[in-house]
Design an enzyme around this catalytic site. Structure first.
Site, short mmCIF file in Angstrom:
data_model
loop_
_atom_site.label_atom_id
_atom_site.label_comp_id
_atom_site.label_asym_id
_atom_site.label_seq_id
_atom_site.Cartn_x
_atom_site.Cartn_y
_atom_site.Cartn_z
N ARG A 1 0.82 -1.17 0.00
CA ARG A 1 -0.03 0.14 0.09
C ARG A 1 0.74 1.26 0.12
NH1 ARG A 1 -2.70 -3.95 1.95
NH2 ARG A 1 -0.98 -4.60 2.67
N THR A 2 1.92 1.43 0.90
CA THR A 2 2.60 2.64 1.14
C THR A 2 3.22 2.86 -0.38
OG1 THR A 2 2.90 2.23 3.45
CG2 THR A 2 4.29 3.82 2.47
N LYS B 1 27.02 -3.87 -3.14
CA LYS B 1 28.61 -3.73 -3.50
C LYS B 1 29.33 -2.80 -2.35
CE LYS B 1 27.57 -2.98 -8.25
NZ LYS B 1 27.99 -1.86 -9.57
N ARG C 1 11.55 3.61 2.96
CA ARG C 1 11.23 2.76 3.93
C ARG C 1 12.39 1.84 4.24
NH1 ARG C 1 5.98 -1.10 4.20
NH2 ARG C 1 5.32 1.12 4.97
N HIS D 1 5.89 6.02 11.13
CA HIS D 1 5.24 5.81 9.81
C HIS D 1 4.23 6.90 9.82
CE1 HIS D 1 3.56 3.92 6.24
NE2 HIS D 1 3.43 2.86 6.61
C1 NCD Z 1 2.27 -1.28 7.96
C2 NCD Z 1 3.84 -1.17 8.13
O1 NCD Z 1 4.51 -1.30 7.16
O2 NCD Z 1 4.30 -0.55 9.20
N1 NCD Z 1 1.71 -1.48 7.06
C3 NCD Z 1 1.58 -0.41 6.15
O3 NCD Z 1 2.46 0.43 5.84
N2 NCD Z 1 0.28 -0.27 5.59
C4 NCD Z 1 1.79 -2.26 9.14
C5 NCD Z 1 2.45 -3.60 8.91
O4 NCD Z 1 3.33 -4.00 8.34
O5 NCD Z 1 1.81 -4.38 10.06
#
Ligand code: NCD
Length: 301
Positions: free
Chosen positions: A49-50, A78, A99, A127
């Protein structure tokens, strides 16, 4: 707002501005123009999703996306440092969304480069774009942000979405109900900050003890990948499962949120109830991420 790294950095006025822009975008009242801008999406940890909603948001506003998924295809394998990688990518793109498993990694690169950095999750820490879409989902379903009773259930130790959300909601006079087994409780550095901010919270072990009081039930996945020992994960992995039966006596305005992915925490039969909101919540992410990108990249209306 120069970067989006932690919900601690945002005032309630910043949050309300983003919510209002997301709403205008969703209703078609404004369409910021990001044509000619490039977003670099660096996802060193898994994401559905993100990543895809940031890409969708950027493309909806006329911008372009370049992306890296995992480290395998990059020069990090590398031996290149994250710092060098970020400095180089900052010369190609107008913003970075990243991320990474290391807590503090987004702040670290933001201090090295002069383009906006969006933290799409740094380990168990924060997040913020998720929390902003959560806030947007809360206001859409409750009609307000103030004085809500919010239950946070599941992995409160390792879950970055809950660590972010408590700061996002802190200034709106919530009462938090933290529901977790003893080994996955909200860490003390968060609870002591809440106490300092005068935010009310209660700690529980069973959903049944709180569910009837709640306006929002925010369910989280047990974060398997963060456990030092898999045996410990196996002990708690199925500890909570929300079923339709558990929702018989809840408040009519209750909405169940989940950042997704779900594993076993919400039974399929909940999807058909009027309380399930998690799939719409994921859709709200596109509008909120458009608002975030437009704010950071200064998109013309
Ligand atoms: C979450 C995350 O990555 O922290 N997912 C997301 O971004 N919707 C929650 C999770 O992974 O449980």
């Amino acid at each position: 707002m120069q970067h989006l790294i932690s919900m601690r950095d945002l005032q309630s006025s910043d949050i309300l501005k983003l919510v209002s822009l997301a709403e205008k975008i969703e209703k078609g009242k404004t369409k910021p123009d990001l044509s000619g801008k490039i977003l670099a999406a660096l996802f060193f940890e898994p994401s559905t999703r993100t990543q895809l909603s940031f890409e969708t948001a950027m493309k909806n506003l006329g911008g372009e996306v370049i992306s890296v998924v995992g480290t395998a295809s990059t020069s990090i394998t590398k031996g290149e440092t994250l710092a060098d990688t970020a400095i180089v990518i900052a010369q190609y793109a107008n913003a970075i969304v990243m991320r990474h498993s290391a807590e503090g990694s987004a702040r670290y690169i933001a201090d090295l480069i002069n383009i906006p950095v969006i933290n799409a999750g740094d380990g168990s820490n924060q997040h913020p774009s998720q929390s902003l879409l959560d806030v947007y989902s809360i206001i859409k379903t409750q009609g307000r942000l103030d004085n809500l009773k919010i239950g946070l259930v599941g992995d409160l130790k390792y879950g970055r979405t809950v660590h972010s959300l408590i700061y996002a909601m802190a200034s709106f006079k919530p009462t938090f109900y933290f529901v977790a087994p003893n080994s996955l409780k909200m860490p003390p550095h968060f609870t002591s900050e809440l106490k300092k901010m005068g935010v009310k919270f209660r700690e529980h072990e069973f959903i049944e003890d709180v569910i009837k009081d709640l306006d929002i039930l925010y369910v989280t996945r047990i974060q398997r990948e963060r456990f030092p020992e898999i045996q410990e994960y196996d002990r708690v992995k199925n500890i909570y499962m929300i079923t339709a039966k558990m929702l018989e006596k809840v408040k009519p305005n209750l909405k169940i949120l989940h950042p997704l992915p779900r594993v076993n925490e919400i039974n399929k039969d909940v999807d058909e109830t009027p309380y399930a909101y998690y799939f719409t919540q994921a859709k709200n992410g596109v509008f909120m991420r458009e608002a975030i990108l437009a704010t950071l990249l200064g998109g013309k209306k």
